[in-house]
Design an enzyme around this catalytic site. Structure first.
Site, short mmCIF file in Angstrom:
data_model
loop_
_atom_site.label_atom_id
_atom_site.label_comp_id
_atom_site.label_asym_id
_atom_site.label_seq_id
_atom_site.Cartn_x
_atom_site.Cartn_y
_atom_site.Cartn_z
N ASP A 81 44.54 37.38 50.65
CA ASP A 81 44.49 38.79 50.09
C ASP A 81 44.93 39.69 50.98
O ASP A 81 44.23 40.04 51.91
CB ASP A 81 42.62 38.82 49.54
CG ASP A 81 42.75 40.24 48.84
OD1 ASP A 81 42.99 40.26 47.73
OD2 ASP A 81 42.45 41.16 49.51
N TYR A 85 47.06 47.55 54.08
CA TYR A 85 46.72 46.97 55.45
C TYR A 85 47.89 46.76 56.67
O TYR A 85 47.51 46.64 57.42
CB TYR A 85 46.30 45.46 55.05
CG TYR A 85 45.26 45.36 54.10
CD1 TYR A 85 44.61 46.59 53.57
CD2 TYR A 85 44.87 44.21 53.26
CE1 TYR A 85 43.38 46.46 52.68
CE2 TYR A 85 43.99 44.15 52.32
CZ TYR A 85 43.23 45.23 52.15
OH TYR A 85 42.42 44.98 51.07
N LYS A 95 48.77 44.12 46.60
CA LYS A 95 48.38 45.56 45.98
C LYS A 95 49.04 46.72 46.14
O LYS A 95 49.64 47.08 47.04
CB LYS A 95 46.63 45.95 46.51
CG LYS A 95 45.64 44.83 46.51
CD LYS A 95 44.39 45.05 46.98
CE LYS A 95 43.66 43.84 47.41
NZ LYS A 95 43.59 43.47 48.76
N HIS A 127 45.22 48.99 43.37
CA HIS A 127 44.16 49.07 44.31
C HIS A 127 43.18 49.94 43.87
O HIS A 127 41.71 49.81 44.31
CB HIS A 127 44.68 49.55 45.72
CG HIS A 127 44.13 48.72 46.93
ND1 HIS A 127 44.75 48.46 48.20
CD2 HIS A 127 42.77 48.60 47.32
CE1 HIS A 127 44.10 48.20 49.05
NE2 HIS A 127 42.93 48.29 48.61
N1 LIG Z 1 40.03 46.16 47.07
C1 LIG Z 1 39.53 46.93 48.23
O1 LIG Z 1 39.44 47.92 48.21
C2 LIG Z 1 39.16 46.11 49.34
C3 LIG Z 1 38.49 46.75 50.32
C4 LIG Z 1 37.88 46.29 51.62
C5 LIG Z 1 38.27 44.83 51.52
N2 LIG Z 1 38.88 44.12 50.72
C6 LIG Z 1 39.38 42.78 51.05
O2 LIG Z 1 38.17 42.02 51.09
C7 LIG Z 1 38.25 41.42 52.39
C8 LIG Z 1 36.87 41.09 53.09
O3 LIG Z 1 36.26 42.28 53.20
P1 LIG Z 1 36.14 43.10 54.73
O4 LIG Z 1 36.95 42.46 55.67
O5 LIG Z 1 35.91 44.25 54.33
O6 LIG Z 1 34.46 42.43 55.14
P2 LIG Z 1 33.72 41.09 55.28
O7 LIG Z 1 34.73 39.76 54.72
O8 LIG Z 1 32.36 41.06 54.35
O9 LIG Z 1 33.31 41.08 56.63
C9 LIG Z 1 34.22 41.10 57.72
C10 LIG Z 1 33.58 41.35 59.18
O10 LIG Z 1 32.35 40.35 59.04
C11 LIG Z 1 32.75 39.54 60.60
N3 LIG Z 1 32.48 38.26 60.10
C12 LIG Z 1 33.32 37.42 59.44
N4 LIG Z 1 32.83 36.31 59.46
C13 LIG Z 1 31.77 36.32 59.98
C14 LIG Z 1 30.68 34.94 60.38
N5 LIG Z 1 30.95 34.02 59.99
N6 LIG Z 1 29.75 35.55 60.97
C15 LIG Z 1 29.65 36.74 61.51
N7 LIG Z 1 30.55 37.80 61.30
C16 LIG Z 1 31.50 37.38 60.59
C17 LIG Z 1 34.24 39.94 60.82
O11 LIG Z 1 34.29 39.99 62.16
P3 LIG Z 1 35.51 39.29 63.06
O12 LIG Z 1 36.82 39.69 62.19
O13 LIG Z 1 35.28 39.72 64.15
O14 LIG Z 1 35.17 37.76 63.10
C18 LIG Z 1 34.37 41.21 60.33
O15 LIG Z 1 33.89 42.28 60.92
C19 LIG Z 1 39.33 42.30 53.28
O16 LIG Z 1 39.86 41.53 54.35
C20 LIG Z 1 40.28 42.48 52.31
O17 LIG Z 1 41.01 41.63 51.93
C21 LIG Z 1 39.49 44.60 49.62
#
Ligand SMILES: NC(=O)c1ccc[n+]([C@@H]2O[C@H](COP(=O)([O-])OP(=O)(O)OC[C@H]3O[C@@H](n4cnc5c(N)ncnc54)[C@H](OP(=O)(O)O)[C@@H]3O)[C@@H](O)[C@H]2O)c1
Length: 281
Positions: free
Chosen positions: A50, A55, A80, A113
């Site tokens: 994704d 990004y 997106k 988006h």
């Molecule tokens: N459409 C939108 O508006 C929108 C907005 C936000 C996000 N997104 C998408 O959603 C994806 C995921 O969301 P996100 O990156 O915001 O948050 P997330 O996946 O909920 O959390 C990522 C965070 O959690 C940590 N983490 C990951 N796996 C872990 C584990 N097993 N144990 C402990 N900590 C862990 C990561 O740190 P480390 O990297 O240091 O491991 C990072 O700080 C994004 O990458 C993007 O593709 C879309």
């Protein structure tokens, strides 16, 4: 690796296309690290990436996909469009620029988006996405951060219904009304920030279920999403967590554990401030 890939279930998008239910998000992965991080994810067994123009790391995603040598039909890429565009040519140009950076001739899913009103609102841009899908530059089209009222607007005006809505969703923000609307209208729910960017991992209910299953809190949270039917796209830059987040198919939460996590909902939604900040960009 092959075993895990076999185990990742797929959700059917209404366009006759299947999306792997667990994918890999790359928001906030620094551009210089993206190729290595995505290579690690592909090596671990993820086959759904994704990304987004916003990004700033599409080149790294494309480089990793090219280096993997995987056949195109073996992986699923979501890109997106940042916001509605008053000029259809600008929408087409944005997708072409993304495809160029990704080194692909089509994406599997192209999302609008944000449903902001700037740029003439989402309806005109959605009609351009419909054209993009007809021409197969995107196999499926969908939206992100749409509320029920935004979806209702499209429902009235659009020829093609969004295949999927990617929204902020985790045990504290469960989006019940929106998920019910999706289910009623055949729209797949995809959870962004499925781990609440790590903030839900110290929650006692989740930690206790993790202890009972000999799993980590992140694995329990992801399992909860999968059992609800959500598509999830956790992000990590650390190889051990990238693998951990994929290793969620060897256990199942009980009805009681699912209910205990359901009770963690605080009913929050993407803060209004995000929408106005986005609109101002
Ligand atoms: N459409 C939108 O508006 C929108 C907005 C936000 C996000 N997104 C998408 O959603 C994806 C995921 O969301 P996100 O990156 O915001 O948050 P997330 O996946 O909920 O959390 C990522 C965070 O959690 C940590 N983490 C990951 N796996 C872990 C584990 N097993 N144990 C402990 N900590 C862990 C990561 O740190 P480390 O990297 O240091 O491991 C990072 O700080 C994004 O990458 C993007 O593709 C879309």
């Amino acid at each position: 690796m092959a075993e895990t890939m076999m185990m990742i279930p797929k959700r059917h998008l209404h366009d006759d296309i299947e999306i792997p239910q667990l994918g890999f998000g790359v928001s906030q992965v620094p551009p210089a690290e993206t190729q290595a991080v995505v290579e690690c994810a592909l090596e671990a067994g993820y086959r759904h990436i994704d990304t987004a123009a916003a990004y700033g790391n599409e080149e790294g995603v494309g480089a990793a996909l090219a280096a993997s040598g995987l056949p195109r039909e073996d992986y699923f890429v979501t890109a997106k469009l940042w916001s509605p565009q008053p000029d259809p040519n600008a929408t087409v140009a944005a997708l072409e620029a993304s495809l160029d950076r990704l080194g692909l001739d089509h994406v599997d899913l192209y999302l609008l988006h944000w449903p902001v009103t700037a740029g003439g609102g989402p309806v005109g841009t959605w009609q351009t996405l419909e054209e993009i899908r007809r021409e197969e530059a995107a196999r499926a089209i969908g939206v992100s951060n749409f509320r029920v009222e935004d979806l209702e607007l499209l429902e009235r005006e659009a020829a093609i219904r969004p295949a999927l809505n990617q929204v902020e969703l985790n045990p504290r923000i469960q989006q019940r009304e929106l998920r019910a609307w999706h289910a009623e209208h055949g729209i797949v729910t995809e959870a962004w920030s499925p781990l609440a960017q790590g903030r839900i991992l110290s929650d006692e209910t989740i930690a206790s279920a993790a202890k009972d299953h000999g799993r980590t809190p992140a694995q329990v949270a992801l399992r909860w999403h999968l059992q609800l039917g959500n598509v999830v796209i956790p992000k990590s830059v650390r190889p051990e967590r990238i693998r951990e987040n994929l290793d969620v198919f060897g256990f199942e939460l009980t009805v009681e554990e699912m209910a205990a996590i359901a009770a963690l909902d605080r009913g929050m939604e993407t803060p209004a401030v995000s929408r106005s900040t986005i609109a101002a960009r």
